[in-house]
Motif scaffolding. Sequence first.
Motif, PDB file in Angstrom:
ATOM      1  N   MET A 196       0.835  -1.207   0.000  1.00 17.85           N
ATOM      2  CA  MET A 196       0.000   0.000   0.000  1.00 17.85           C
ATOM      3  C   MET A 196       0.869   1.255   0.000  1.00 17.85           C
ATOM      4  O   MET A 196       0.572   2.226  -0.695  1.00 17.85           O
TER       5      MET A 196
ATOM      6  N   TYR B  45       1.357   6.225  -7.048  1.00 15.12           N
ATOM      7  CA  TYR B  45       0.169   7.042  -7.308  1.00 15.12           C
ATOM      8  C   TYR B  45       0.535   8.521  -7.275  1.00 15.12           C
ATOM      9  O   TYR B  45       0.194   9.278  -8.178  1.00 15.12           O
TER      10      TYR B  45
ATOM     11  N   ALA C 161       4.897  16.322  -0.960  1.00 19.09           N
ATOM     12  CA  ALA C 161       4.335  14.970  -0.903  1.00 19.09           C
ATOM     13  C   ALA C 161       5.395  13.911  -1.199  1.00 19.09           C
ATOM     14  O   ALA C 161       5.349  12.806  -0.653  1.00 19.09           O
TER      15      ALA C 161
ATOM     16  N   PRO D 220      -4.482  -3.360   6.509  1.00 14.85           N
ATOM     17  CA  PRO D 220      -3.270  -2.540   6.402  1.00 14.85           C
ATOM     18  C   PRO D 220      -3.488  -1.275   5.573  1.00 14.85           C
ATOM     19  O   PRO D 220      -2.868  -0.246   5.848  1.00 14.85           O
ATOM     20  N   ALA D 221      -4.395  -1.312   4.588  1.00 14.84           N
ATOM     21  CA  ALA D 221      -4.615  -0.122   3.759  1.00 14.84           C
ATOM     22  C   ALA D 221      -5.137   1.032   4.606  1.00 14.84           C
ATOM     23  O   ALA D 221      -4.688   2.174   4.472  1.00 14.84           O
TER      24      ALA D 221
ATOM     25  N   ILE E 158      -2.375   2.404   6.915  1.00 15.26           N
ATOM     26  CA  ILE E 158      -1.462   3.308   6.202  1.00 15.26           C
ATOM     27  C   ILE E 158      -2.158   4.644   5.983  1.00 15.26           C
ATOM     28  O   ILE E 158      -1.583   5.724   6.213  1.00 15.26           O
TER      29      ILE E 158
ATOM     30  N   MET F 158      -1.097   8.294   7.438  1.00 16.50           N
ATOM     31  CA  MET F 158      -0.816   9.468   6.604  1.00 16.50           C
ATOM     32  C   MET F 158      -1.646  10.668   7.069  1.00 16.50           C
ATOM     33  O   MET F 158      -1.149  11.794   7.140  1.00 16.50           O
TER      34      MET F 158
ATOM     35  N   PHE G 242       0.678  14.385   2.256  1.00 18.46           N
ATOM     36  CA  PHE G 242       0.120  13.299   1.450  1.00 18.46           C
ATOM     37  C   PHE G 242      -1.145  13.725   0.700  1.00 18.46           C
ATOM     38  O   PHE G 242      -1.341  13.370  -0.451  1.00 18.46           O
TER      39      PHE G 242
ATOM     40  N   ASP H 168      -2.463  14.451  -2.940  1.00 14.73           N
ATOM     41  CA  ASP H 168      -3.686  14.208  -3.707  1.00 14.73           C
ATOM     42  C   ASP H 168      -4.790  13.709  -2.776  1.00 14.73           C
ATOM     43  O   ASP H 168      -4.609  12.720  -2.059  1.00 14.73           O
TER      44      ASP H 168
ATOM     45  N   LEU I  49      -7.587  12.325  -3.539  1.00 14.96           N
ATOM     46  CA  LEU I  49      -8.196  11.036  -3.915  1.00 14.96           C
ATOM     47  C   LEU I  49      -7.357   9.852  -3.452  1.00 14.96           C
ATOM     48  O   LEU I  49      -7.860   8.737  -3.374  1.00 14.96           O
ATOM     49  N   LEU I  50      -6.074  10.082  -3.150  1.00 15.51           N
ATOM     50  CA  LEU I  50      -5.267   8.988  -2.586  1.00 15.51           C
ATOM     51  C   LEU I  50      -5.947   8.461  -1.319  1.00 15.51           C
ATOM     52  O   LEU I  50      -5.992   7.249  -1.078  1.00 15.51           O
TER      53      LEU I  50
ATOM     54  N   HIS J  90      -8.860   6.245  -2.354  1.00 15.19           N
ATOM     55  CA  HIS J  90      -8.430   4.934  -2.870  1.00 15.19           C
ATOM     56  C   HIS J  90      -8.021   4.016  -1.716  1.00 15.19           C
ATOM     57  O   HIS J  90      -8.452   2.868  -1.638  1.00 15.19           O
ATOM     58  N   LEU J  91      -7.169   4.540  -0.837  1.00 17.81           N
ATOM     59  CA  LEU J  91      -6.705   3.691   0.270  1.00 17.81           C
ATOM     60  C   LEU J  91      -7.860   3.332   1.191  1.00 17.81           C
ATOM     61  O   LEU J  91      -7.979   2.196   1.653  1.00 17.81           O
TER      62      LEU J  91
ATOM     63  N   PHE K 271     -10.148   0.844  -0.561  1.00 18.78           N
ATOM     64  CA  PHE K 271      -9.516  -0.473  -0.757  1.00 18.78           C
ATOM     65  C   PHE K 271      -9.680  -1.313   0.502  1.00 18.78           C
ATOM     66  O   PHE K 271      -9.766  -2.540   0.449  1.00 18.78           O
TER      67      PHE K 271
END
Lengths: 200, 635
Positions: A40, A47, A129, B228-229, B232, B236, B247, B255, B257-258, B261-262, B265
């Motif tokens: 991840m 990403y 970042a 784990p996603a 993390i 962040m 982040f 970003d 949208l990160l 996504h995480l 997920f």
Amino acid sequence: MEGRFKIDLEHLDTAGFGSRSPITWGTYTFILLETTGFAMAVGSYFYLQSRNSEWPLGAVAPGLWPGSIITLIMLASVVPNHFIKGFARDKRVTAVRLGLLLMSATGVVLLGLRALEFFELNVRWDSNAYGSIVWLILGLHTAHLLTDVADTLVLTALMFTRHGKKKRRLADVEDNGVYWDFVVWSWLPIYAVIYWVPRW
Amino acid sequence: MSAAEEGLRDTDLDDGRLHEFLTRSWESRKGLIGWFSAVDHKVIGRRYIVTALFFLVLGGLAAVAMRLQLSRAENTLLGPDLYNQVFSMHGTTMLFLFAVPVMEAVAVYLVPLMVGTRSIAFPRLNAFSYYVFLLGGLMMWIAFALNTGAEAGWFSYVPLAGPEFSPGKRTDFWAQMITFTEVAALAVAVTVAVTVLKHRAPGMTLSRIPLFVWSELITSFVVMFAMPAVMIASTMLILDRLVATHFFNPAEGGDALLWQHLFWFFGHPEVYIIFLPATGMVSAILPAFSRRPVFGYPAIVLALMGNGFLAFGLWVHHMFATGLPQLGSSFFTASSMMIAIPSGIQIFCWIATLWLGRPVYKTPLLFILGFIVIFVIGGLTGVMAAAVPIDAQIHDTYFIVAHFHYVLIGGSVFPLIAAFYYWYPKVTGRMMSERLGRWNFALAFIAFNAAFFPMHILGLQGMPRRVYTYPLEAGWEGMNLFVSLSSVAFGLSFALLGWNMIRSYRYGEIAGPNPWNAGTLEWATSSPPPPYNFARIPVIDHREPLWSGHGAPAGEVTGLRADMREILITTPGEAAPDLREPSAADSIWPFLASLAVGATFLGSIFTPWAVVWGAAPVAITLIGWFWPKGAPEDE
């Protein structure tokens, strides 16, 4: 409950190595979930890279030397680690003790080099970042390194006590070796990402 | 080997003496320190379940507070700030502090019994996980009581949850609560998975594992790949908030949208982490009340695996409204619809089981029938929402609120209540009242549908979710009032359930070992089970060992130690006997370790240095945990 057959298991071993041992399965499952965590973090790196036209962002690529030396030492450490697992299976307690002393020393040296590595990243975590994700990935691996070195030190001390000759403690030595392999192998893709992707 | 050879074996002991020795070896110690030292999976499982139910009550009260606020247009009962906290606490509590823990807790209690072993794998890790969960949940609710509750939703989207729009400590507490509960959930996943793989009774080959155990095994692996996603991601988030990382900050190359996504997920598999154990409960309970083995065992196992696998290919359907490339959207539409296939296979197998059996309509079966109806409705609206054009219309409306409550309450809570009625006699030794149970079901089923079905219509009329009020002119007041009244009635159905549980604990009919004449191993021992679970480890030759013609397991094991905690380790595939291993004795250290870890996590909300100074107590307590102290189990 009467009239049923019985199987007598008095003869079974009371400790086993490798996949016979539940502890090893526990170690494998932890390796599985920690690998997911690394995946991840590395996925987030790519990403963020895809979201930015410039990469590394506002920084030069990390300096190569501490990370590369760490990589070489880690790869070399796989050899004694392999032998220690074999000594444990063969119940060669003295060889295990000496091997663990070597691994403990190696671990402490690696932690020292790892501290230098952060200074060679050439970016701070709060710069942008890119800096944030590089520090996160290196920090995540450092947490694993630190945990296993601490574990190795405690285990080494334990092996020099009267508990060291018990078969279960020798199985613990083998598990610690399995986890060390994970710390090493998980480092290789991370090393490639941190040091070589910015130079691609 | 030599020390072990000297021990006392069960081989020549009569039943009375065996009970005496095993009780002495396996019983948890008395007193306050003994209470915090217990590692018995049944003790920890019971505490886990009670704690999760406590959080269910808190989350339910938060829901009632929201519904009171929404019962009238332009209501001022809860202001926007408090409402944001209440709806965030509701969602966070229900998913992180109730649903996932309770499903794992039932596994902690039942899986060792169902696979015929004396203990869960790594019992101290299991106890540690419970205390970490408890501390994380208490931390978040105490913070809420101090006006520092989560405020950016259970999903905490950035930038809303970031340092700019969520100043103060509210979101930090949310993010650290994630760390607590995920550590706990991962630890349980490891213990359950290894228990299933290595602790099964001889003869319990892969094709004889009870379906509930299969579902918990697969769920454990989903947990290992999903959790784990979010760890993390929440790390962040808290780093962005506390040490100025970037982040999620687009101005510095990050970003937003990160985060999504995480989070998704993890967040989509999360649904299956809650749902798969529930399907396992259905597959365990249905055969007992259909009086026949479940139809299509291999199909159900494969469907569980299919669900677990596909769960990771859907997350982007939560993000259709974020403007993703069209190809991506099409792919995730297809995968979202595909997961209806394994779910459908399970439902057809259950219907066939009922069809071919002689159903006995007791309360657990009623809740399962309710589950099938409600879950199918929720599944159908899910297939609708998976289509991008429909999703674009109903996104962020009450239609989605209706959909996921049908799926989560219908798909998980109804089977869970069925499980409570079904296994309560095993845990307590007494039956729950059947008469109250029927009232419980009728009220729950009617009130649930009355509360949530109209939300579909409200959503189609355009009522947005996550708002603290709405204008009178919108014309939504009447239906909202009806929804609010129905949700109070739904809450009362839980009060009825609670009353039934409390009352039956004292006055319920004595259950005996197997009140439902069920076929799996947990019913082969007394109710409640003794600390050692089974006086002699069973040997089985059938998927339903108690239905195989013997009325009891086909055989039993001898040669295990009776004077210390010893368990039988078998091979993962064939469950052939392989080792006799000690099982950890009671210990206070996992509790102390959880305090050290908890203090470190809590401190890190206020200063990053907490991680440094917290390392020492964490290391000391972990060494105390692992260092052998001379008990026979340590050697």
